[in-house]
Design a protein around this motif. Structure first.
Motif, mmCIF file in Angstrom:
data_model
loop_
_atom_site.group_PDB
_atom_site.id
_atom_site.type_symbol
_atom_site.label_atom_id
_atom_site.label_comp_id
_atom_site.label_asym_id
_atom_site.label_seq_id
_atom_site.Cartn_x
_atom_site.Cartn_y
_atom_site.Cartn_z
ATOM 1 N N ALA A 54 0.842 -1.202 0.000
ATOM 2 C CA ALA A 54 0.000 0.000 0.000
ATOM 3 C C ALA A 54 0.879 1.254 0.000
ATOM 4 C CB ALA A 54 -0.930 -0.008 1.207
ATOM 5 N N LEU A 55 1.956 1.221 0.766
ATOM 6 C CA LEU A 55 2.918 2.324 0.770
ATOM 7 C C LEU A 55 3.494 2.534 -0.627
ATOM 8 C CD1 LEU A 55 5.070 1.854 3.993
ATOM 9 C CD2 LEU A 55 3.959 3.964 3.289
ATOM 10 N N ARG A 56 3.900 1.446 -1.240
ATOM 11 C CA ARG A 56 4.501 1.515 -2.563
ATOM 12 C C ARG A 56 3.539 2.150 -3.569
ATOM 13 N NH1 ARG A 56 3.817 -0.974 -7.220
ATOM 14 N NH2 ARG A 56 5.596 -1.309 -8.618
ATOM 15 N N HIS A 57 2.267 1.738 -3.497
ATOM 16 C CA HIS A 57 1.284 2.267 -4.448
ATOM 17 C C HIS A 57 1.139 3.779 -4.280
ATOM 18 C CE1 HIS A 57 -2.207 2.343 -7.075
ATOM 19 N NE2 HIS A 57 -2.842 3.050 -6.165
ATOM 20 N N SER A 58 1.075 4.226 -3.033
ATOM 21 C CA SER A 58 0.942 5.669 -2.786
ATOM 22 C C SER A 58 2.156 6.438 -3.294
ATOM 23 C CB SER A 58 0.734 5.926 -1.289
ATOM 24 O OG SER A 58 -0.472 5.350 -0.840
ATOM 25 N N VAL A 59 3.337 5.885 -3.034
ATOM 26 C CA VAL A 59 4.569 6.545 -3.489
ATOM 27 C C VAL A 59 4.610 6.594 -5.011
ATOM 28 C CG1 VAL A 59 7.090 6.317 -3.581
ATOM 29 C CG2 VAL A 59 5.884 6.002 -1.411
ATOM 30 N N ALA A 191 13.909 0.508 -0.281
ATOM 31 C CA ALA A 191 14.778 1.478 -0.964
ATOM 32 C C ALA A 191 13.984 2.217 -2.036
ATOM 33 C CB ALA A 191 15.980 0.760 -1.579
ATOM 34 N N SER A 192 13.127 1.484 -2.765
ATOM 35 C CA SER A 192 12.274 2.116 -3.782
ATOM 36 C C SER A 192 11.288 3.091 -3.154
ATOM 37 C CB SER A 192 11.494 1.047 -4.555
ATOM 38 O OG SER A 192 12.328 0.286 -5.379
ATOM 39 N N ILE A 193 10.677 2.666 -2.047
ATOM 40 C CA ILE A 193 9.661 3.492 -1.385
ATOM 41 C C ILE A 193 10.265 4.797 -0.875
ATOM 42 C CG2 ILE A 193 8.203 3.638 0.682
ATOM 43 C CD1 ILE A 193 7.605 0.608 0.233
ATOM 44 N N PHE A 194 11.357 4.699 -0.132
ATOM 45 C CA PHE A 194 11.932 5.904 0.476
ATOM 46 C C PHE A 194 12.586 6.818 -0.565
ATOM 47 C CE2 PHE A 194 11.468 3.572 4.480
ATOM 48 C CZ PHE A 194 11.011 4.590 5.302
#
Length: 466
Positions: A54-59, A191-194
């Motif tokens: 879910a974090l990844r999708h938002s980012v 790493a992708s998310i941040f």
């Protein structure tokens, strides 16, 4: 102290436990499931798969807004904090909990909240904060307790700037700089998310290349795109010490290097959640990683006790865990739909995402298999151009003589969805499992699925030119 009798008792309500419990209930058995946390769903729902994706999708949405010129009519590029993005994940988690709570209610599965411990063969004691001690008796048990981050004792994980992949979901600020130690699947995803949130990331890899189980070309592509997003990847490094203070964290490596960052995230290894289960009471012992040994029917050495999911190790995927749980309960209840779960696609939710199934080029070369590769680059497909997601490729590996499909590797937007078309064809028999299927099938246009036809024709052209 209340005592209850059941046909099946499942310990853990993550995907593996859910699969076992619901399948047994569908067969008319009286089932109980025990969950240590306050709500059902296990670590998958609360700490791992669901929140991180879910974090990844938002980012990913933030990246699109900030980089797509069309959105400049709406406003200038914006910066979003990690806690703000996390709120989206919390909504998904609550929806998942409600959904799964309804599953158990609808199937008449009794849910006990508390810590389970075997007291003797055929009996577990559940210690609940609100309900006290309750005893569950059964001839059949499924251990599906999952895993947790392995945390070395020489690092102070109580320090407010030092996190692991569970506690990072409590991060209340957005660091400007971050060191991630461990470049496995979880480390690469974070790493992708941040980096997508504008954080300067150092990714420390203890090996010589990222995700070495992947096809070399896919691994190289991931490395390129992480670096392109300002992630500094450092290979073949091991930490000497990690020290936090009021203003940041200093990591000293055995090579002599020192890194300083606002925060530190540990993503190097996981351990099975078997501590405190009372395994010695039923003659079981976990290995050094807290994992349980099972046979090809998910049976442990203890009579009537099965184990599934992350607690048994490979492949440690939510998708496989659910199927393992279903299969374990099928074997336990002597149903005829048991299958051993070994044909599992890899799904890695980096930005862009990765998915693969079957052999890699390196494996086929080592096995002296005469293969060829057909490729389709997303930048050349109409659907990718329309969606503004041109990064990525689909690669089909096939036998040069029989044209049998040996492996499929995908890198790019929706890779984890695209892979299932190839997976379905690989499971067929005879000519249905050859490159000809993709050449002779009409795909909707424009679609991402069309990449299979493009890659197949590319592969056939390679062998026809020799």
């Amino acid at each position: 102290m209340a005592v209850y009798d059941y046909d099946v008792v499942v310990i853990g309500s993550g995907p593996a436990g859910e699969g076992a419990a619901i399948n047994a209930a569908k067969q008319g058995r009286r089932v109980a499931i025990v969950e240590e946390q306050d709500t059902v769903g296990g670590n998958c729902t609360h700490k791992g798969t669901i929140p991180s994706k879910a974090l990844r999708h938002s980012v990913k949405q933030i990246i699109e807004f900030n980089t797509n010129p069309m959105f400049r009519d709406i406003g200038e590029p914006r910066w979003f904090s990690f806690p703000k993005v996390l709120k989206r994940a919390e909504k998904v988690i609550s929806n998942q909990v409600m959904l799964r709570t309804n599953f158990y209610a609808r199937n008449r599965v009794d849910v006990f909240f508390g810590r389970a411990q075997f007291s003797q063969q055929g009996e577990v004691v559940v210690e609940g904060d609100k309900t006290g001690r309750e005893v569950l008796r059964s001839k059949n048990f499924v251990i599906a307790t999952g895993s947790s981050p392995w945390c070395p004792p020489d690092i102070d994980f109580d320090h407010p700037r030092i996190y692991n992949s569970d506690t990072v979901l409590k991060l209340s600020h957005t660091p400007r700089t971050l060191v991630i130690y461990g470049a496995g699947v979880i480390g690469c995803e974070y790493a992708s998310i941040f980096s997508g949130l504008g954080v300067k990331v150092d990714l420390i890899d203890t090996r010589d290349r990222l995700l070495s189980f992947l096809d070399d070309e896919i691994s190289d592509a991931l490395s390129y795109h992480l670096r392109n997003n300002a992630v500094k990847i450092r290979h073949n490094e091991d930490y000497e010490s990690v020290i936090g203070d009021d203003h940041g964290v200093t990591m000293t490596m055995k090579s002599g290097k020192k890194l300083r960052a606002d925060a530190f995230l540990w993503c190097n290894g996981r351990s099975g959640n078997t501590k405190g289960l009372g395994l010695d009471k039923i003659g079981l012992e976990a290995n050094s990683r807290g994992q349980l040994q099972v046979d090809e029917h998910y049976r442990t050495e203890a009579e009537g006790v099965y184990a599934v999911g992350d607690v048994i190790g490979w492949p440690s995927l939510a998708s496989a865990a659910l199927d393992q749980g279903r299969s374990a309960s099928a074997d336990m209840l002597s149903e005829d739909d048991f299958r051993y779960i070994n044909d599992v696609p890899t799904g890695i939710y980096t930005i862009p995402e990765i998915s693969s199934i079957g052999k890699t080029e390196e494996e086929l070369t080592a096995e002296c298999v005469p293969y060829e590769a057909g490729q389709a680059f997303f930048k050349d497909t109409a659907r990718a151009q329309i969606s503004g997601e041109p990064v990525g490729m689909l690669k089909i590996l096939f036998h040069r003589e029989t044209l049998q499909i040996l492996g499929i590797h995908c890198f790019g937007d929706q890779a984890s969805e695209i892979i299932h078309i190839g997976q379905a064809i690989m499971s067929q028999e005879g000519e249905a499992n050859t490159l000809k299927y993709f050449v002779n099938t009409t795909f909707n246009y424009p679609t991402m699925a069309e990449a299979y036809r493009v890659a197949a024709i590319s592969g056939l052209n390679r062998i026809s030119n020799l």
